[in-house]
Design a protein around this motif. Structure first.
Motif, mmCIF file in Angstrom:
data_model
loop_
_atom_site.group_PDB
_atom_site.id
_atom_site.type_symbol
_atom_site.label_atom_id
_atom_site.label_comp_id
_atom_site.label_asym_id
_atom_site.label_seq_id
_atom_site.Cartn_x
_atom_site.Cartn_y
_atom_site.Cartn_z
ATOM 1 N N ARG A 54 92.277 2.248 -17.762
ATOM 2 C CA ARG A 54 91.743 1.534 -16.599
ATOM 3 C C ARG A 54 92.359 1.977 -15.286
ATOM 4 N NH1 ARG A 54 93.348 -2.882 -19.643
ATOM 5 N NH2 ARG A 54 94.676 -3.485 -17.931
ATOM 6 N N GLU A 55 93.682 1.829 -15.155
ATOM 7 C CA GLU A 55 94.300 2.046 -13.846
ATOM 8 C C GLU A 55 95.754 2.466 -13.975
ATOM 9 O OE1 GLU A 55 93.600 -1.777 -12.176
ATOM 10 O OE2 GLU A 55 95.148 -2.743 -13.360
ATOM 11 N N VAL A 56 96.222 3.175 -12.935
ATOM 12 C CA VAL A 56 97.612 3.626 -12.880
ATOM 13 C C VAL A 56 98.133 3.363 -11.472
ATOM 14 C CG1 VAL A 56 99.201 5.576 -13.116
ATOM 15 C CG2 VAL A 56 97.192 5.427 -14.602
ATOM 16 N N TYR A 57 99.325 2.795 -11.386
ATOM 17 C CA TYR A 57 100.009 2.557 -10.116
ATOM 18 C C TYR A 57 101.395 3.175 -10.192
ATOM 19 C CZ TYR A 57 96.558 -1.177 -9.378
ATOM 20 O OH TYR A 57 95.391 -1.886 -9.228
ATOM 21 N N VAL A 58 102.000 3.434 -9.035
ATOM 22 C CA VAL A 58 103.404 3.820 -8.970
ATOM 23 C C VAL A 58 104.111 2.770 -8.116
ATOM 24 C CG1 VAL A 58 103.183 5.370 -6.972
ATOM 25 C CG2 VAL A 58 105.043 5.718 -8.600
ATOM 26 N N ASN A 64 111.224 -0.899 -2.079
ATOM 27 C CA ASN A 64 111.998 -2.027 -2.623
ATOM 28 C C ASN A 64 111.305 -2.669 -3.814
ATOM 29 O OD1 ASN A 64 114.272 -1.893 -0.972
ATOM 30 N ND2 ASN A 64 113.229 -2.973 0.666
ATOM 31 N N TRP A 65 110.570 -1.878 -4.590
ATOM 32 C CA TRP A 65 109.881 -2.323 -5.796
ATOM 33 C C TRP A 65 108.850 -3.419 -5.501
ATOM 34 C CZ3 TRP A 65 110.668 0.581 -10.081
ATOM 35 C CH2 TRP A 65 111.811 1.376 -10.107
ATOM 36 N N GLN A 66 108.358 -3.482 -4.275
ATOM 37 C CA GLN A 66 107.477 -4.572 -3.875
ATOM 38 C C GLN A 66 106.006 -4.189 -3.735
ATOM 39 O OE1 GLN A 66 108.634 -7.851 -3.538
ATOM 40 N NE2 GLN A 66 110.351 -6.837 -4.529
ATOM 41 N N THR A 67 105.664 -2.897 -3.708
ATOM 42 C CA THR A 67 104.288 -2.485 -3.451
ATOM 43 C C THR A 67 103.777 -1.571 -4.556
ATOM 44 O OG1 THR A 67 104.725 -2.586 -1.082
ATOM 45 C CG2 THR A 67 102.757 -1.390 -1.755
ATOM 46 N N LYS A 68 102.645 -1.946 -5.156
ATOM 47 C CA LYS A 68 101.982 -1.095 -6.138
ATOM 48 C C LYS A 68 101.054 -0.152 -5.379
ATOM 49 C CE LYS A 68 99.667 -3.920 -8.728
ATOM 50 N NZ LYS A 68 98.953 -4.548 -9.856
ATOM 51 N N ILE A 69 101.180 1.147 -5.637
ATOM 52 C CA ILE A 69 100.328 2.135 -4.993
ATOM 53 C C ILE A 69 99.454 2.763 -6.072
ATOM 54 C CG2 ILE A 69 100.272 4.251 -3.636
ATOM 55 C CD1 ILE A 69 103.139 3.408 -2.662
ATOM 56 N N ARG A 70 98.142 2.608 -5.906
ATOM 57 C CA ARG A 70 97.189 3.075 -6.917
ATOM 58 C C ARG A 70 97.080 4.601 -6.915
ATOM 59 N NH1 ARG A 70 92.667 1.076 -9.747
ATOM 60 N NH2 ARG A 70 92.799 -0.946 -8.720
ATOM 61 N N LEU A 71 97.103 5.186 -8.107
ATOM 62 C CA LEU A 71 96.837 6.600 -8.280
ATOM 63 C C LEU A 71 95.341 6.755 -8.538
ATOM 64 C CD1 LEU A 71 99.952 6.298 -8.955
ATOM 65 C CD2 LEU A 71 99.662 8.362 -10.303
ATOM 66 N N THR A 72 94.766 7.826 -8.037
ATOM 67 C CA THR A 72 93.342 8.098 -8.193
ATOM 68 C C THR A 72 93.137 9.076 -9.341
ATOM 69 O OG1 THR A 72 93.080 7.830 -5.816
ATOM 70 C CG2 THR A 72 91.290 8.927 -6.984
ATOM 71 N N ARG A 73 92.117 8.802 -10.155
ATOM 72 C CA ARG A 73 91.835 9.701 -11.267
ATOM 73 C C ARG A 73 91.319 11.033 -10.733
ATOM 74 N NH1 ARG A 73 89.356 8.191 -17.006
ATOM 75 N NH2 ARG A 73 89.665 10.228 -17.933
ATOM 76 N N GLU A 74 91.898 12.117 -11.239
ATOM 77 C CA GLU A 74 91.473 13.453 -10.825
ATOM 78 C C GLU A 74 90.109 13.759 -11.444
ATOM 79 O OE1 GLU A 74 94.738 16.036 -11.879
ATOM 80 O OE2 GLU A 74 95.932 15.348 -10.183
ATOM 81 N N PRO A 75 89.282 14.550 -10.746
ATOM 82 C CA PRO A 75 87.923 14.809 -11.220
ATOM 83 C C PRO A 75 87.853 15.514 -12.577
ATOM 84 C CG PRO A 75 88.293 15.833 -9.063
ATOM 85 C CD PRO A 75 89.556 15.177 -9.477
ATOM 86 N N VAL A 76 88.838 16.345 -12.877
ATOM 87 C CA VAL A 76 88.844 17.066 -14.145
ATOM 88 C C VAL A 76 90.063 16.632 -14.948
ATOM 89 C CG1 VAL A 76 88.961 19.359 -15.209
ATOM 90 C CG2 VAL A 76 87.690 19.032 -13.077
ATOM 91 N N GLY A 77 89.877 16.339 -16.220
ATOM 92 C CA GLY A 77 90.991 15.955 -17.080
ATOM 93 C C GLY A 77 91.267 14.465 -17.052
ATOM 94 N N PHE A 95 105.772 3.919 -13.374
ATOM 95 C CA PHE A 95 104.322 3.789 -13.334
ATOM 96 C C PHE A 95 103.920 2.491 -14.030
ATOM 97 C CE2 PHE A 95 105.227 8.304 -13.111
ATOM 98 C CZ PHE A 95 104.391 8.729 -12.095
ATOM 99 N N ILE A 96 102.846 1.893 -13.550
ATOM 100 C CA ILE A 96 102.241 0.759 -14.247
ATOM 101 C C ILE A 96 100.896 1.277 -14.748
ATOM 102 C CG2 ILE A 96 101.408 -1.609 -14.115
ATOM 103 C CD1 ILE A 96 103.280 -2.033 -11.732
ATOM 104 N N VAL A 97 100.796 1.432 -16.061
ATOM 105 C CA VAL A 97 99.616 2.015 -16.690
ATOM 106 C C VAL A 97 98.912 0.924 -17.489
ATOM 107 C CG1 VAL A 97 98.784 3.820 -18.245
ATOM 108 C CG2 VAL A 97 100.819 4.220 -16.841
ATOM 109 N N ASP A 98 97.710 0.583 -17.054
ATOM 110 C CA ASP A 98 96.934 -0.474 -17.703
ATOM 111 C C ASP A 98 97.771 -1.740 -17.884
ATOM 112 O OD1 ASP A 98 94.760 1.257 -17.825
ATOM 113 O OD2 ASP A 98 95.317 1.998 -19.814
ATOM 114 N N GLY A 99 98.550 -2.079 -16.861
ATOM 115 C CA GLY A 99 99.348 -3.297 -16.865
ATOM 116 C C GLY A 99 100.719 -3.183 -17.509
ATOM 117 N N GLU A 100 101.080 -2.022 -18.029
ATOM 118 C CA GLU A 100 102.357 -1.827 -18.724
ATOM 119 C C GLU A 100 103.255 -0.885 -17.932
ATOM 120 O OE1 GLU A 100 103.896 0.305 -22.819
ATOM 121 O OE2 GLU A 100 101.920 -0.626 -22.825
#
Length: 146
Positions: A54-58, A64-77, A95-100
């Protein structure tokens, strides 16, 4: 689009107070510093290529561990990526990957003060003083006579 969500209950690190100037004699005019040691943020790429449905954040010490920054899925792979402006220094992130919360096993890792494993990165300062000096020389350079 980039998503930046505030995290609640995540670890935080103390803020470092800014240093002031002082020590001038009474009645004297303080002199400005010769070259300010500004730490300008530099672009840092983050990449996750270990699968996600679903989603990936860093998230990291750079915010200060306070902001989730969304990673965008690359077009290939199956990789996700983003670029974040970060001030120079050594930073830990995860990373927060699918909530984990996850570490990338192919990126440098370290332990925090309570033994949690995080990824880590050393961000080096851009040479802003040299760039400013070069820009100033360009503005003051006189054209040679024809």
């Amino acid at each position: 689009t980039e998503s930046k969500d505030r995290l609640v209950g995540s670890p935080s690190f103390g803020n470092v107070p800014a240093a002031g100037f002082g020590g001038e004699a009474a009645g004297s005019v303080p002199e400005p510093p010769q070259t300010p040691q500004l730490k300008c943020a530099v672009p840092v790429a983050f990449r996750w290529h270990h699968g996600a449905s679903r989603e990936v954040y860093v998230v990291g010490s750079f915010s200060n561990w306070q902001t989730k920054i969304r990673l965008t899925r690359e077009p290939v792979g199956d990789a996700y990526a983003t670029v974040v402006q970060i001030v120079p220094g050594i930073h830990q992130y995860k990373f927060i990957v699918d909530g984990e919360w996850r570490c990338a096993q192919d990126q440098p890792r370290c332990l925090d003060s309570v033994g949690n494993e995080n990824n880590c990165i050393e961000v080096e300062e851009a040479d802003v003083a040299e760039e400013l000096e070069n820009a100033e020389q360009d503005w003051t350079r006189e054209e040679p006579p024809p």
